[in-house]
Write a protein that holds these residues in place. Structure first.
Motif, PDB file in Angstrom:
ATOM      1  N   LEU A 120       0.883  -1.206  -0.109  1.00 38.15           N
ATOM      2  CA  LEU A 120       0.049  -0.026  -0.043  1.00 38.15           C
ATOM      3  C   LEU A 120       0.790   1.179   0.051  1.00 38.15           C
ATOM      4  O   LEU A 120       0.501   2.348  -0.740  1.00 38.15           O
ATOM      5  N   ALA A 121       2.086   1.201   0.655  1.00 36.81           N
ATOM      6  CA  ALA A 121       2.800   2.556   0.734  1.00 36.81           C
ATOM      7  C   ALA A 121       3.255   2.652  -0.525  1.00 36.81           C
ATOM      8  O   ALA A 121       3.866   3.928  -0.935  1.00 36.81           O
ATOM      9  N   HIS A 122       3.687   1.638  -1.647  1.00 38.50           N
ATOM     10  CA  HIS A 122       4.196   1.955  -2.867  1.00 38.50           C
ATOM     11  C   HIS A 122       3.057   2.281  -4.144  1.00 38.50           C
ATOM     12  O   HIS A 122       3.359   2.275  -4.928  1.00 38.50           O
ATOM     13  N   TRP A 123       1.792   1.788  -3.814  1.00 34.46           N
ATOM     14  CA  TRP A 123       0.717   1.870  -4.556  1.00 34.46           C
ATOM     15  C   TRP A 123       0.422   3.256  -5.115  1.00 34.46           C
ATOM     16  O   TRP A 123      -0.014   4.020  -4.287  1.00 34.46           O
ATOM     17  N   PRO A 124       0.458   3.560  -6.298  1.00 34.34           N
ATOM     18  CA  PRO A 124       0.003   4.778  -6.851  1.00 34.34           C
ATOM     19  C   PRO A 124      -1.421   4.957  -6.699  1.00 34.34           C
ATOM     20  O   PRO A 124      -2.138   4.273  -7.099  1.00 34.34           O
ATOM     21  N   ALA A 125      -1.694   6.245  -6.047  1.00 32.23           N
ATOM     22  CA  ALA A 125      -3.182   6.697  -5.884  1.00 32.23           C
ATOM     23  C   ALA A 125      -3.951   6.611  -7.061  1.00 32.23           C
ATOM     24  O   ALA A 125      -5.024   6.405  -7.056  1.00 32.23           O
ATOM     25  N   GLN A 126      -3.523   7.089  -8.219  1.00 28.57           N
ATOM     26  CA  GLN A 126      -4.113   7.070  -9.662  1.00 28.57           C
ATOM     27  C   GLN A 126      -4.250   5.776 -10.123  1.00 28.57           C
ATOM     28  O   GLN A 126      -5.045   5.405 -11.054  1.00 28.57           O
ATOM     29  N   LEU A 127      -3.554   4.728  -9.629  1.00 24.45           N
ATOM     30  CA  LEU A 127      -3.684   3.219 -10.045  1.00 24.45           C
ATOM     31  C   LEU A 127      -5.112   2.607  -9.640  1.00 24.45           C
ATOM     32  O   LEU A 127      -5.144   1.880  -8.750  1.00 24.45           O
ATOM     33  N   GLN A 128      -6.181   2.457 -10.441  1.00 24.70           N
ATOM     34  CA  GLN A 128      -7.579   1.889  -9.955  1.00 24.70           C
ATOM     35  C   GLN A 128      -8.227   1.587 -11.334  1.00 24.70           C
ATOM     36  O   GLN A 128      -9.163   1.983 -11.685  1.00 24.70           O
ATOM     37  N   PRO A 129      -7.667   0.478 -12.003  1.00 23.11           N
ATOM     38  CA  PRO A 129      -7.978  -0.268 -13.020  1.00 23.11           C
ATOM     39  C   PRO A 129      -9.254  -1.101 -12.972  1.00 23.11           C
ATOM     40  O   PRO A 129      -9.836  -1.246 -11.862  1.00 23.11           O
ATOM     41  N   ALA A 130     -10.211  -1.122 -13.862  1.00 20.69           N
ATOM     42  CA  ALA A 130     -11.332  -1.842 -13.910  1.00 20.69           C
ATOM     43  C   ALA A 130     -10.883  -3.441 -14.109  1.00 20.69           C
ATOM     44  O   ALA A 130     -10.140  -3.838 -14.906  1.00 20.69           O
ATOM     45  N   TYR A 131     -11.561  -4.363 -13.311  1.00 22.00           N
ATOM     46  CA  TYR A 131     -11.223  -5.528 -13.375  1.00 22.00           C
ATOM     47  C   TYR A 131     -12.447  -6.447 -12.748  1.00 22.00           C
ATOM     48  O   TYR A 131     -13.135  -5.928 -12.169  1.00 22.00           O
ATOM     49  N   GLN A 132     -12.403  -7.650 -12.925  1.00 23.23           N
ATOM     50  CA  GLN A 132     -13.387  -8.710 -12.488  1.00 23.23           C
ATOM     51  C   GLN A 132     -12.810  -9.982 -11.726  1.00 23.23           C
ATOM     52  O   GLN A 132     -11.438 -10.298 -12.190  1.00 23.23           O
ATOM     53  N   LEU A 133     -13.090 -10.315 -10.667  1.00 18.30           N
ATOM     54  CA  LEU A 133     -12.687 -11.371 -10.180  1.00 18.30           C
ATOM     55  C   LEU A 133     -13.086 -12.685 -10.681  1.00 18.30           C
ATOM     56  O   LEU A 133     -14.093 -12.921 -11.043  1.00 18.30           O
ATOM     57  N   LEU A 134     -12.156 -13.621 -11.288  1.00 12.14           N
ATOM     58  CA  LEU A 134     -12.438 -14.917 -11.744  1.00 12.14           C
ATOM     59  C   LEU A 134     -12.541 -15.739 -10.514  1.00 12.14           C
ATOM     60  O   LEU A 134     -13.217 -16.741 -10.689  1.00 12.14           O
ATOM     61  N   ARG A 135     -11.575 -15.736  -9.585  1.00 11.75           N
ATOM     62  CA  ARG A 135     -11.628 -16.472  -8.407  1.00 11.75           C
ATOM     63  C   ARG A 135     -11.390 -15.453  -7.172  1.00 11.75           C
ATOM     64  O   ARG A 135     -10.229 -15.042  -6.940  1.00 11.75           O
ATOM     65  N   ALA A 136     -12.586 -15.338  -6.530  1.00  8.62           N
ATOM     66  CA  ALA A 136     -12.472 -14.454  -5.288  1.00  8.62           C
ATOM     67  C   ALA A 136     -11.420 -15.011  -4.413  1.00  8.62           C
ATOM     68  O   ALA A 136     -11.044 -16.225  -4.419  1.00  8.62           O
ATOM     69  N   PRO A 137     -10.816 -14.049  -3.512  1.00 11.35           N
ATOM     70  CA  PRO A 137      -9.741 -14.508  -2.609  1.00 11.35           C
ATOM     71  C   PRO A 137     -10.426 -15.605  -1.753  1.00 11.35           C
ATOM     72  O   PRO A 137     -11.395 -15.517  -1.164  1.00 11.35           O
TER      73      PRO A 137
END
Length: 146
Positions: free
Chosen positions: A23-40
């Motif tokens: 989370l400390a290195h995650w860019p704030a603008q990085l929010q791509p659209a995706y779908q879960l194929l296998r939920a955690p």
């Protein structure tokens, strides 16, 4: 073959990262659209070890592991397996795996993977120094032939 080794490297870095580090290195603008194929989902895996690294195998114990699979809108799939029960961490790692296979790979390698890899290397170096400081060298004196 080089692409496979590169992917293995970033998957290893992501699997060894903590949620806070990622989370400390995650860019704030990085929010791509995706779908879960296998939920955690969390399960158990058995850890095997070898005495001295080369001896007979034995069961060290069990640990929890969480896996996730995501697909970006462009069709790229990302996978992750992380120790522990943090579902959000597994999902973020899978998302990064998918993104690192696309056009943003170079930027994400520089922003996220390189700093996390450096942090991991620093942790390994500190650990090896701790272990080395407690190392004991044994030696024997040869006695006469009697």
């Amino acid at each position: 073959m080089e692409a496979q080794k590169t992917r293995q490297h970033w998957l290893s870095v992501l699997a060894h990262s903590t949620p806070q580090q990622l989370l400390a290195h995650w860019p704030a603008q990085l929010q791509p659209a995706y779908q879960l194929l296998r939920a955690p989902e969390t399960g158990l895996t058995r850890l095997q070890a070898r005495m001295g690294g080369t001896g007979k195998r034995f069961i060290l114990g069990d640990t929890t592991v969480t896996r996730a699979v995501v697909r970006l809108n462009n069709g790229l799939c990302g996978y992750s397996y992380v120790l522990g029960r943090d579902h959000q961490h597994a999902e973020r790692c899978a998302l990064l795996d998918a993104l690192l296979q696309g056009e943003q790979s170079a930027a994400l390698q520089q922003q996220i993977i390189a700093p996390l890899a450096a942090l991991r290397q620093e942790q390994l170096t500190l650990r090896s120094r701790e272990v080395a400081s407690s190392r004991v060298d044994f030696f024997t004196l040869v006695r006469g032939d009697n």
